[in-house]
Motif scaffolding. Sequence first.
Motif, PDB file in Angstrom:
ATOM      1  N   ILE A 168      44.774  11.809 -42.134  1.00 47.93           N
ATOM      2  CA  ILE A 168      44.030  10.508 -42.452  1.00 47.93           C
ATOM      3  C   ILE A 168      44.531   9.307 -41.608  1.00 47.93           C
ATOM      4  O   ILE A 168      43.740   8.542 -41.577  1.00 47.93           O
ATOM      5  N   TRP A 169      45.874   9.381 -41.075  1.00 48.18           N
ATOM      6  CA  TRP A 169      46.203   8.533 -40.202  1.00 48.18           C
ATOM      7  C   TRP A 169      45.171   8.488 -38.947  1.00 48.18           C
ATOM      8  O   TRP A 169      44.771   7.161 -38.473  1.00 48.18           O
ATOM      9  N   GLN A 170      44.693   9.451 -38.535  1.00 47.93           N
ATOM     10  CA  GLN A 170      43.950   9.431 -37.437  1.00 47.93           C
ATOM     11  C   GLN A 170      42.438   9.121 -37.889  1.00 47.93           C
ATOM     12  O   GLN A 170      41.690   8.103 -36.949  1.00 47.93           O
ATOM     13  N   LEU A 171      42.045   9.360 -38.888  1.00 47.39           N
ATOM     14  CA  LEU A 171      40.686   8.890 -39.339  1.00 47.39           C
ATOM     15  C   LEU A 171      40.730   7.356 -39.589  1.00 47.39           C
ATOM     16  O   LEU A 171      39.789   6.741 -39.216  1.00 47.39           O
ATOM     17  N   ARG A 172      41.731   6.821 -40.307  1.00 45.86           N
ATOM     18  CA  ARG A 172      42.065   5.157 -40.288  1.00 45.86           C
ATOM     19  C   ARG A 172      41.584   4.427 -39.198  1.00 45.86           C
ATOM     20  O   ARG A 172      41.045   3.559 -38.961  1.00 45.86           O
ATOM     21  N   GLY A 173      42.322   5.063 -37.922  1.00 47.81           N
ATOM     22  CA  GLY A 173      42.163   4.252 -36.865  1.00 47.81           C
ATOM     23  C   GLY A 173      40.664   4.504 -36.253  1.00 47.81           C
ATOM     24  O   GLY A 173      40.314   3.418 -35.322  1.00 47.81           O
ATOM     25  N   LEU A 174      39.962   5.521 -36.643  1.00 49.68           N
ATOM     26  CA  LEU A 174      38.463   5.436 -36.089  1.00 49.68           C
ATOM     27  C   LEU A 174      37.466   5.332 -36.771  1.00 49.68           C
ATOM     28  O   LEU A 174      36.347   5.336 -36.427  1.00 49.68           O
ATOM     29  N   ALA A 175      37.779   4.634 -38.195  1.00 50.20           N
ATOM     30  CA  ALA A 175      36.698   4.162 -38.932  1.00 50.20           C
ATOM     31  C   ALA A 175      35.935   2.913 -38.362  1.00 50.20           C
ATOM     32  O   ALA A 175      36.483   2.010 -37.809  1.00 50.20           O
ATOM     33  N   PRO A 176      34.623   3.338 -38.354  1.00 51.95           N
ATOM     34  CA  PRO A 176      33.844   2.269 -37.791  1.00 51.95           C
ATOM     35  C   PRO A 176      33.486   0.905 -38.388  1.00 51.95           C
ATOM     36  O   PRO A 176      32.969  -0.123 -37.733  1.00 51.95           O
ATOM     37  N   ASN A 177      33.897   0.819 -39.566  1.00 55.16           N
ATOM     38  CA  ASN A 177      33.671  -0.479 -40.419  1.00 55.16           C
ATOM     39  C   ASN A 177      35.041  -0.768 -41.233  1.00 55.16           C
ATOM     40  O   ASN A 177      35.802   0.009 -41.505  1.00 55.16           O
TER      41      ASN A 177
END
Length: 171
Positions: free
Chosen positions: A70-79
């Motif tokens: 989730i930490w990785q996902l958070r950094g890549l969120a497009p908006n």
Amino acid sequence: MADSKAVSERTTEAETGPRRMADRFGFWLGMANLVVLVPFAILPVTLLRTDHMAFHLVYIPCLIIGLWVIWQLRGLAPNRALRVLAWILLAAEAIALLGHAGELFAVMQHGGFEAPYEVFEEPEHVMSARFALPAIMLSILTMIVIDLTAGIQGMFHRAHRVAPHGRELRT
């Protein structure tokens, strides 16, 4: 002639940057679904009835891996919407981890692998479960909202990016 080739190469690079970022976000979104939804669906059914301590010993590493994903996902969120949802998911998973650690501690205090069924009524276990269960439910709900939000925004973005005849609407 050389200038038009350079412009075309720069345009291609610019288009692959956001696309590559979206592909990475999609990968981490799939991984987040895997580590948030699958353990919740499988572990309680398989391990909780056999051995309560084993359930927590398996679920806690799943939560730790989930936090990393989730930490990785958070950094890549497009908006912003997806970033906020990822932060909520991260907080819920962290609270679930603390709750499960408390439950594991209570089970270990009352016999570990040989803990009686009455361990569910022990104050330490009850207090920890009051944090763990709602946090897991919030994680699942947030993961579903993230999936829906990402899917709807992805469809909206694709629909506005290319016209029906294949021409780009935006430059």
